[in-house]
Scaffold this motif. Structure first.
Motif, PDB file in Angstrom:
ATOM      1  N   VAL A  27       0.785  -1.327  -0.002  1.00 14.94           N
ATOM      2  CA  VAL A  27      -0.021  -0.008   0.030  1.00 14.94           C
ATOM      3  C   VAL A  27       0.734   1.208   0.217  1.00 14.94           C
ATOM      4  CG1 VAL A  27      -2.012  -1.034   1.178  1.00 14.94           C
ATOM      5  CG2 VAL A  27      -0.104   0.015   2.553  1.00 14.94           C
ATOM      6  N   GLN A  28       0.319   2.265  -0.427  1.00 11.98           N
ATOM      7  CA  GLN A  28       0.716   3.512  -0.383  1.00 11.98           C
ATOM      8  C   GLN A  28       0.516   4.494   0.663  1.00 11.98           C
ATOM      9  OE1 GLN A  28       0.942   5.091  -4.538  1.00 11.98           O
ATOM     10  NE2 GLN A  28       2.892   4.392  -4.576  1.00 11.98           N
ATOM     11  N   LEU A  29       1.080   5.278   1.365  1.00 17.72           N
ATOM     12  CA  LEU A  29       0.641   5.839   2.614  1.00 17.72           C
ATOM     13  C   LEU A  29       0.529   7.349   2.040  1.00 17.72           C
ATOM     14  CD1 LEU A  29       2.437   4.053   5.731  1.00 17.72           C
ATOM     15  CD2 LEU A  29       0.425   3.627   4.371  1.00 17.72           C
ATOM     16  N   VAL A  30      -0.196   8.152   2.479  1.00 12.94           N
ATOM     17  CA  VAL A  30      -0.554   9.661   2.084  1.00 12.94           C
ATOM     18  C   VAL A  30      -0.670  10.329   3.621  1.00 12.94           C
ATOM     19  CG1 VAL A  30      -1.574  11.315   0.892  1.00 12.94           C
ATOM     20  CG2 VAL A  30      -1.279   8.924  -0.052  1.00 12.94           C
ATOM     21  N   GLU A  31       0.186  11.349   3.900  1.00  9.50           N
ATOM     22  CA  GLU A  31       0.219  12.277   4.957  1.00  9.50           C
ATOM     23  C   GLU A  31      -0.813  13.377   4.780  1.00  9.50           C
ATOM     24  OE1 GLU A  31       4.200  10.588   5.263  1.00  9.50           O
ATOM     25  OE2 GLU A  31       2.923  11.541   3.592  1.00  9.50           O
ATOM     26  N   SER A  32      -1.670  14.120   5.481  1.00  9.55           N
ATOM     27  CA  SER A  32      -2.105  15.090   5.389  1.00  9.55           C
ATOM     28  C   SER A  32      -2.204  15.923   6.693  1.00  9.55           C
ATOM     29  CB  SER A  32      -3.626  15.232   4.712  1.00  9.55           C
ATOM     30  OG  SER A  32      -4.092  14.565   5.637  1.00  9.55           O
ATOM     31  N   GLY A  33      -2.482  17.216   6.765  1.00  6.55           N
ATOM     32  CA  GLY A  33      -2.867  17.834   8.149  1.00  6.55           C
ATOM     33  C   GLY A  33      -1.535  18.635   8.563  1.00  6.55           C
ATOM     34  N   GLY A  34      -0.575  18.729   8.019  1.00  4.89           N
ATOM     35  CA  GLY A  34       0.548  19.521   8.268  1.00  4.89           C
ATOM     36  C   GLY A  34       0.312  21.036   8.319  1.00  4.89           C
ATOM     37  N   GLY A  35       1.060  22.167   8.712  1.00  5.35           N
ATOM     38  CA  GLY A  35       0.803  23.546   8.371  1.00  5.35           C
ATOM     39  C   GLY A  35       1.677  24.276   9.319  1.00  5.35           C
ATOM     40  N   SER A  36       1.197  25.691   9.706  1.00  6.12           N
ATOM     41  CA  SER A  36       1.975  26.291  10.423  1.00  6.12           C
ATOM     42  C   SER A  36       1.273  26.627  11.616  1.00  6.12           C
ATOM     43  CB  SER A  36       2.589  27.602   9.642  1.00  6.12           C
ATOM     44  OG  SER A  36       3.405  27.291   8.572  1.00  6.12           O
ATOM     45  N   VAL A  37       1.772  26.725  12.789  1.00 12.60           N
ATOM     46  CA  VAL A  37       1.181  26.993  13.944  1.00 12.60           C
ATOM     47  C   VAL A  37       2.052  27.755  14.861  1.00 12.60           C
ATOM     48  CG1 VAL A  37       1.605  24.809  15.130  1.00 12.60           C
ATOM     49  CG2 VAL A  37      -0.542  25.988  15.623  1.00 12.60           C
ATOM     50  N   ARG A  38       1.342  28.470  15.844  1.00 12.18           N
ATOM     51  CA  ARG A  38       2.241  29.108  16.905  1.00 12.18           C
ATOM     52  C   ARG A  38       2.437  28.292  17.909  1.00 12.18           C
ATOM     53  NH1 ARG A  38       1.680  34.896  16.625  1.00 12.18           N
ATOM     54  NH2 ARG A  38       2.993  34.970  18.084  1.00 12.18           N
ATOM     55  N   ALA A  39       3.606  28.252  18.738  1.00 12.08           N
ATOM     56  CA  ALA A  39       4.056  27.472  19.784  1.00 12.08           C
ATOM     57  C   ALA A  39       2.786  27.509  20.865  1.00 12.08           C
ATOM     58  CB  ALA A  39       5.073  28.245  20.421  1.00 12.08           C
ATOM     59  N   GLY A  40       2.541  26.225  21.338  1.00 16.71           N
ATOM     60  CA  GLY A  40       1.468  25.962  22.255  1.00 16.71           C
ATOM     61  C   GLY A  40       0.248  25.541  21.491  1.00 16.71           C
ATOM     62  N   GLY A  41       0.275  25.876  20.168  1.00 12.33           N
ATOM     63  CA  GLY A  41      -0.736  25.318  19.420  1.00 12.33           C
ATOM     64  C   GLY A  41      -1.043  23.715  19.072  1.00 12.33           C
ATOM     65  N   SER A  42      -1.855  23.510  18.427  1.00 10.82           N
ATOM     66  CA  SER A  42      -2.397  22.064  18.067  1.00 10.82           C
ATOM     67  C   SER A  42      -2.326  21.735  16.641  1.00 10.82           C
ATOM     68  CB  SER A  42      -3.493  21.429  18.741  1.00 10.82           C
ATOM     69  OG  SER A  42      -3.406  21.609  20.289  1.00 10.82           O
ATOM     70  N   LEU A  43      -2.059  20.591  16.184  1.00 15.54           N
ATOM     71  CA  LEU A  43      -2.434  20.105  14.748  1.00 15.54           C
ATOM     72  C   LEU A  43      -2.666  18.464  14.889  1.00 15.54           C
ATOM     73  CD1 LEU A  43       0.455  21.833  12.573  1.00 15.54           C
ATOM     74  CD2 LEU A  43      -1.948  22.089  12.442  1.00 15.54           C
ATOM     75  N   ARG A  44      -3.545  18.217  13.741  1.00 14.78           N
ATOM     76  CA  ARG A  44      -3.615  16.836  13.819  1.00 14.78           C
ATOM     77  C   ARG A  44      -3.362  16.350  12.370  1.00 14.78           C
ATOM     78  NH1 ARG A  44      -9.033  12.880  13.998  1.00 14.78           N
ATOM     79  NH2 ARG A  44      -9.441  13.948  11.961  1.00 14.78           N
ATOM     80  N   LEU A  45      -2.271  15.340  12.340  1.00 15.67           N
ATOM     81  CA  LEU A  45      -1.885  14.984  11.179  1.00 15.67           C
ATOM     82  C   LEU A  45      -2.609  13.577  11.002  1.00 15.67           C
ATOM     83  CD1 LEU A  45       2.058  15.191  11.514  1.00 15.67           C
ATOM     84  CD2 LEU A  45       0.260  16.698  10.753  1.00 15.67           C
ATOM     85  N   SER A  46      -2.955  13.317   9.557  1.00 12.02           N
ATOM     86  CA  SER A  46      -3.557  12.172   9.144  1.00 12.02           C
ATOM     87  C   SER A  46      -2.792  11.293   8.159  1.00 12.02           C
ATOM     88  CB  SER A  46      -4.903  12.322   8.345  1.00 12.02           C
ATOM     89  OG  SER A  46      -5.771  12.941   9.238  1.00 12.02           O
ATOM     90  N   CYS A  47      -2.883   9.809   8.414  1.00 17.40           N
ATOM     91  CA  CYS A  47      -1.939   9.239   7.298  1.00 17.40           C
ATOM     92  C   CYS A  47      -3.223   8.276   6.933  1.00 17.40           C
ATOM     93  CB  CYS A  47      -1.041   8.193   8.201  1.00 17.40           C
ATOM     94  SG  CYS A  47      -0.048   6.767   7.038  1.00 17.40           S
TER      95      CYS A  47
END
Length: 126
Positions: A1-21
């Motif tokens: 299978v091939q994997l694809v990531e998403s959800g990256g970006g720019s955020v300020r310190a203390g912030g949150s992000l959710r990455l998906s694979c």
């Protein structure tokens, strides 16, 4: 299978992000899946891993208590919830997968993984 990531970006310190694979070309329901990251000028390092059952997880000390790895079999996806982000979390994040026989197995070294995504950039500004 091939994997694809998403959800990256720019955020300020203390912030949150959710990455998906997510997986294309098949399912990775019986794969242990890990996240690695590579900061500029540095080697790629382990971040977190989850067994295919979802019952076993393991984290790098640098992210323990701030990041959570999870998976959703119905969505055929693995997530990395990142909170309390720091500037040192800035990196390209990769997901990697490996089929395992036992539902509880997981691996920590990038050489153990045969399927990789293309990476997604996470930038944390202070």
């Amino acid at each position: 299978v091939q994997l694809v990531e998403s959800g990256g970006g720019s955020v300020r310190a203390g912030g949150s992000l959710r990455l998906s694979c997510t997986a294309s070309g098949g399912t990775f329901s019986r794969y242990a899946v890990a996240w690695f990251r590579q900061a500029p000028g540095k080697e790629r390092v382990f971040v977190a891993v989850i067994s295919w059952s979802g019952g076993n997880t393991h984290y790098a000390d640098s992210v323990k208590g701030r990041f959570t790895i999870s998976r959703d079999a119905a969505e055929n996806a693995v997530y990395l919830q990142m909170t309390s982000l720091k500037s040192e979390d800035t990196a390209v994040y990769y997901c990697a997968g490996r089929p395992t026989w036992y539902s509880s197995s997981y691996y920590l070294h990038e050489d153990d993984f045969g399927s990789w995504g293309q990476g997604t950039q996470v930038t944390v500004s202070s």
